[in-house]
Design a protein around this motif. Structure first.
Motif, PDB file in Angstrom:
ATOM      1  N   ILE B 100       0.846  -1.193   0.000  1.00 48.95           N
ATOM      2  CA  ILE B 100       0.000   0.000   0.000  1.00 48.95           C
ATOM      3  C   ILE B 100       0.886   1.249   0.000  1.00 48.95           C
ATOM      4  O   ILE B 100       1.918   1.276   0.666  1.00 48.95           O
ATOM      5  N   ASP B 101       0.452   2.277  -0.756  1.00 48.88           N
ATOM      6  CA  ASP B 101       1.218   3.534  -0.800  1.00 48.88           C
ATOM      7  C   ASP B 101       0.732   4.560   0.204  1.00 48.88           C
ATOM      8  O   ASP B 101       1.469   5.470   0.582  1.00 48.88           O
ATOM      9  N   GLN B 102      -0.528   4.451   0.552  1.00 47.11           N
ATOM     10  CA  GLN B 102      -1.147   5.520   1.326  1.00 47.11           C
ATOM     11  C   GLN B 102      -2.303   4.937   2.131  1.00 47.11           C
ATOM     12  O   GLN B 102      -3.057   4.112   1.602  1.00 47.11           O
ATOM     13  N   VAL B 103      -2.437   5.388   3.373  1.00 47.48           N
ATOM     14  CA  VAL B 103      -3.625   4.993   4.125  1.00 47.48           C
ATOM     15  C   VAL B 103      -4.628   6.147   4.128  1.00 47.48           C
ATOM     16  O   VAL B 103      -4.251   7.323   4.091  1.00 47.48           O
ATOM     17  N   GLY B 104      -5.902   5.774   4.145  1.00 52.15           N
ATOM     18  CA  GLY B 104      -6.985   6.741   4.252  1.00 52.15           C
ATOM     19  C   GLY B 104      -7.648   6.567   5.604  1.00 52.15           C
ATOM     20  O   GLY B 104      -8.105   5.467   5.937  1.00 52.15           O
ATOM     21  N   CYS B 105      -7.673   7.647   6.388  1.00 53.06           N
ATOM     22  CA  CYS B 105      -8.324   7.615   7.701  1.00 53.06           C
ATOM     23  C   CYS B 105      -9.682   8.299   7.597  1.00 53.06           C
ATOM     24  O   CYS B 105      -9.940   9.055   6.661  1.00 53.06           O
ATOM     25  N   ARG B 130      -5.706  11.627  14.788  1.00 52.95           N
ATOM     26  CA  ARG B 130      -4.462  12.401  14.886  1.00 52.95           C
ATOM     27  C   ARG B 130      -3.299  11.483  15.280  1.00 52.95           C
ATOM     28  O   ARG B 130      -2.203  11.583  14.710  1.00 52.95           O
ATOM     29  N   ALA B 131      -3.570  10.574  16.206  1.00 54.15           N
ATOM     30  CA  ALA B 131      -2.526   9.629  16.614  1.00 54.15           C
ATOM     31  C   ALA B 131      -2.127   8.726  15.444  1.00 54.15           C
ATOM     32  O   ALA B 131      -0.938   8.438  15.223  1.00 54.15           O
ATOM     33  N   MET B 132      -3.139   8.292  14.649  1.00 55.45           N
ATOM     34  CA  MET B 132      -2.847   7.441  13.493  1.00 55.45           C
ATOM     35  C   MET B 132      -2.026   8.194  12.445  1.00 55.45           C
ATOM     36  O   MET B 132      -1.097   7.633  11.844  1.00 55.45           O
ATOM     37  N   LEU B 133      -2.388   9.451  12.223  1.00 52.52           N
ATOM     38  CA  LEU B 133      -1.654  10.245  11.224  1.00 52.52           C
ATOM     39  C   LEU B 133      -0.196  10.409  11.646  1.00 52.52           C
ATOM     40  O   LEU B 133       0.719  10.303  10.820  1.00 52.52           O
ATOM     41  N   ARG B 134       0.012  10.644  12.945  1.00 44.63           N
ATOM     42  CA  ARG B 134       1.386  10.796  13.439  1.00 44.63           C
ATOM     43  C   ARG B 134       2.156   9.481  13.305  1.00 44.63           C
ATOM     44  O   ARG B 134       3.297   9.445  12.841  1.00 44.63           O
ATOM     45  N   MET B 141       4.658   6.017   6.150  1.00 42.79           N
ATOM     46  CA  MET B 141       3.467   5.716   5.342  1.00 42.79           C
ATOM     47  C   MET B 141       2.698   7.019   5.073  1.00 42.79           C
ATOM     48  O   MET B 141       2.355   7.740   6.006  1.00 42.79           O
ATOM     49  N   ARG B 142       2.441   7.303   3.797  1.00 45.86           N
ATOM     50  CA  ARG B 142       1.643   8.488   3.464  1.00 45.86           C
ATOM     51  C   ARG B 142       0.222   8.323   4.018  1.00 45.86           C
ATOM     52  O   ARG B 142      -0.303   7.204   4.069  1.00 45.86           O
ATOM     53  N   ALA B 143      -0.394   9.435   4.389  1.00 52.44           N
ATOM     54  CA  ALA B 143      -1.732   9.342   4.997  1.00 52.44           C
ATOM     55  C   ALA B 143      -2.585  10.550   4.640  1.00 52.44           C
ATOM     56  O   ALA B 143      -2.096  11.687   4.588  1.00 52.44           O
ATOM     57  N   GLU B 174      -2.077  18.036  11.904  1.00 51.95           N
ATOM     58  CA  GLU B 174      -1.199  16.885  11.652  1.00 51.95           C
ATOM     59  C   GLU B 174      -0.685  16.843  10.222  1.00 51.95           C
ATOM     60  O   GLU B 174      -0.031  15.873   9.821  1.00 51.95           O
ATOM     61  N   ALA B 175      -1.053  17.863   9.425  1.00 49.65           N
ATOM     62  CA  ALA B 175      -0.591  17.939   8.033  1.00 49.65           C
ATOM     63  C   ALA B 175      -0.825  16.654   7.236  1.00 49.65           C
ATOM     64  O   ALA B 175       0.105  16.088   6.648  1.00 49.65           O
ATOM     65  N   PRO B 176      -2.063  16.155   7.175  1.00 44.79           N
ATOM     66  CA  PRO B 176      -2.343  15.020   6.291  1.00 44.79           C
ATOM     67  C   PRO B 176      -2.119  15.443   4.831  1.00 44.79           C
ATOM     68  O   PRO B 176      -2.139  16.639   4.526  1.00 44.79           O
TER      69      PRO B 176
END
Lengths: 302, 302
Positions: B100-105, B130-134, B141-143, B174-176
């Motif tokens: 996977i290149d990127q996760v989507g939250c 926010r915790a997941m993005l960090r 991993m891009r998010a 968190e700058a997604p």
């Protein structure tokens, strides 16, 4: 929120039904019109005065009109393609009958489509329609006009904005009650709807109201309606359930659905005068009559 | 004509399929993804890392990802609802695999919906995300993140713009890679799409790109996409054929169809990178696999 009002012209009984393969009984058509009035439609295209061999579904036009509720708050429109049609519309009033209130004329914005559909080039269509508009006025019959295939032609493809605007300018000289642009085959996009109605509004300068007639054949109908609204259009054709297929795309959906237009407008703060729940109930009833589900997305989601 | 470009995120393999009642074979999913890449999709939501008991259709997420074409010009997105999901996404890259290149939250903009769907209030959703993005960033991993139910909640009804914007502001810290607004249940109107994305654009000030995720449940999806485009959105989710029903309206249509979005945009002078004819062909092939017609209006009219 914006707080405005639009007028909806319910075209289900004519444009919606004319391509139905099975003939619908006059009583069923009248029951349908009754439900439309019940849900708040006050201007309805109830029939067309065309040759019954060309459109068998409209062969009972006079019988439908004879059975319409005698309401002073409703405007009944009959579509006419020639002077003979205007005469038939006038005849519905004979002997003091309620009859038709307004005729709707059509000029096709494509030589090829016009010749196939009505046996007329654009130029011939303009001349005949101007004569019809004059004749109707002399006889005391209200008249409006629609420029069809204004967003594209099934035979020629692109229709130039200048072609549409030149037709509108010619027709405006006869002061019809309204000039509509119709996306007859459902190819238009919101970008084009905004552009073309913007230009038409500038041409008409507020002297003649604009009307929009969109089909949802390629999913853009509601988007086009919103852009046309933003370009100043306040009168919209729609049909219950999205009745009215396109003969050039038999599996495609037809007119924009009354329910979908009403949902989109009312939720944007634009009043339509339509009771959405009652329209959805009318959809379910008529779907039962036809034996199939109608395309309206709002009714399917209900 | 406008001359711009948008990026389309093909969400058919995940959002499109997750509510399909019959389990689709991994090979069929991979063949579908292959056709999507063939028609020009370069960013694809291919799976979600959720518990297989909650979404059985996604139980083969790792197998699908292991079979993805190893292309450097494609971005594969996996949806994650918690840190465990991020760990599963990271695991797809182990041993030098493509993965996977990127996760989507996702943060749900409604306490009731969030609690039913993910067991979280809005506040809890923001904190966890926010915790997941960090965590994703720390692990390389891009998010990106989607605010779902941004246009309305099936339980609470109206969702206030201020609620959505407050969530966006918190997440922006968190700058997604991107913040999307999703009309999860398809209630939005073009008026609201223009308003809400206009406000989000002002809030983000061009520092974080916006993405739009619309459903066509009530016929407004394409209209909403056009208004979002005009409000500055340049990334749009869509699914082939309009795959992806709404569990709250079982008979309704799902995501806006790739074909319908592409038709509307391209005909308005906006490039999408998608080959419309190839997408329609993919629709017909996959409709055959499912044994039913897909909602896309453009494909039906073809």
């Amino acid at each position: 929120m914006v707080f405005e009002q639009i007028e909806l012209v319910e075209v289900g009984p004519r444009d919606g039904l004319q391509n139905e393969p099975d003939i619908i009984a006059t009583d069923t058509k009248l029951a349908l019109i009754g439900r439309m009035i019940d849900y708040g439609a006050r201007r309805l295209e109830v029939a067309s005065f065309v040759h019954p061999q060309r459109v068998p579904q409209m062969a009972d036009a006079e019988a439908v009109i004879a059975g319409l509720p005698d309401r002073t708050d409703c405007t009944y429109i009959g579509l006419v393609l020639n002077k003979r049609g205007v005469l038939r519309a006038l005849a519905t009033r004979e002997g003091g009958a309620r009859g038709i209130d307004q005729v709707g004329c059509v000029v096709v914005a494509s030589d090829t489509f016009g010749q196939k559909n009505q046996g007329q080039t654009i130029e011939q269509g303009i001349a005949e329609t101007r004569a019809m508009l004059r004749f109707a006025r002399e006889e005391g019959m209200r008249a409006q006009v629609t420029i069809s295939a204004a967003f594209g032609c099934p035979f020629e493809g692109e229709v130039k904005h200048d072609t549409v605007l030149a037709i509108a300018e010619d027709l405006a000289a006869e002061a019809p009650e309204e000039i509509a642009l119709a996306d007859t085959i459902g190819v238009g996009t919101p970008w084009e709807a905004g552009e073309l109605f913007g230009k038409l509004g500038a041409l008409l300068g507020g002297k003649i109201p604009m009307r929009a007639h969109f089909h949802n054949t390629r999913g853009t109908g509601i988007a086009n309606a919103w852009e046309a609204y933003k370009a100043g259009v306040r009168v919209f054709d729609a049909s219950l359930g999205g009745l009215g297929g396109c003969p050039f795309a038999p599996r495609a959906t037809g007119n924009i659905a009354t329910e979908d237009l009403v949902y989109m407008m009312e939720r944007s703060g634009v009043a339509t005068g339509i009771d959405l729940e009652a329209a959805i109930a009318a959809n379910k009833w008529f779907a039962g009559q036809l034996g199939r589900e109608l395309p309206s997305a709002v009714a399917r989601a209900a």
